[in-house]
Design an enzyme around this catalytic site. Structure first.
Site, PDB file in Angstrom:
ATOM      1  N   GLY A  46      58.101  48.641  58.529  1.00 24.60           N
ATOM      2  CA  GLY A  46      58.477  47.607  59.486  1.00 24.60           C
ATOM      3  C   GLY A  46      57.261  47.121  60.254  1.00 24.60           C
ATOM      4  N   CYS A  92      54.356  54.761  63.548  1.00 28.20           N
ATOM      5  CA  CYS A  92      54.107  53.358  63.878  1.00 28.20           C
ATOM      6  C   CYS A  92      52.734  52.967  63.346  1.00 28.20           C
ATOM      7  CB  CYS A  92      54.146  53.178  65.394  1.00 28.20           C
ATOM      8  SG  CYS A  92      53.814  51.499  65.933  1.00 28.20           S
TER       9      CYS A  92
END
Ligand code: NI
Length: 172
Positions: A46, A92
């Protein structure tokens, strides 16, 4: 194909409150292509536009094994469907090398627009719910380390700042 540089925590630009997309034009299409290229290249599952320094409310995700199911969310909003919370270890692309458990609502309703501006809704659980909530946080200037205690967060900040310093002194 245009892989862009990903901003790394604690870069202050990751704190930007991103602006809604109003024009569904060629610029948006190019942004989405760049975001997808950057996410697949990293590789990641993502990416929010601000991670490549574009302060717009745009997210790309691909949770498929084959990396063939790109999902695009423009101006997404999340509604907690109140099915409890779940703690999952998250990573992340802007906080490379760190994985930390984050507790979030287990099931959410996503309301968003596609790249043409058409509205759609999607009920999400499992990794889709985790990922969309993580990415929407980015649009609001939030990074997943914000869920940690201050001490743990500062440890990550110091390690990443040092790593970048080492890198910069090598390339300078
Ligand atoms: Ni992230």
């Amino acid at each position: 194909m245009a892989v862009q540089k990903i901003l790394t925590y604690p870069d202050p630009r990751l704190r930007t409150l991103c602006e809604p997309v109003l024009e569904f034009d060629k610029n948006l299409e190019t942004l989405i292509e760049d975001m997808a290229d950057t996410m697949y290249d990293a590789p990641g599952i993502g990416l929010a536009a601000i991670q490549i320094n574009v302060p717009k409310r745009v997210i790309v995700m691909d949770l498929s094994e084959t990396k063939s199911q790109l999902q695009v969310f423009v101006n997404p909003e999340i509604v907690d469907l109140n099915q409890g919370t779940r703690e999952v270890e998250e990573g992340c692309l802007s906080v490379p090398g760190f994985f930390v458990p984050v507790k979030r609502p287990e099931k959410v309703l996503i309301k968003a627009q596609d790249k043409l501006g058409d509205h759609f809704e999607l009920e999400a659980d499992e990794m889709t719910a985790v990922c969309i909530q993580h990415e929407v946080d980015h649009l609001n200037g939030k990074v997943f380390v914000d869920y940690l205690s201050r001490m743990k967060r500062e440890r990550i900040r110091n390690k990443l700042t040092k790593a970048r310093g080492d890198f910069e002194s090598r390339v300078a």
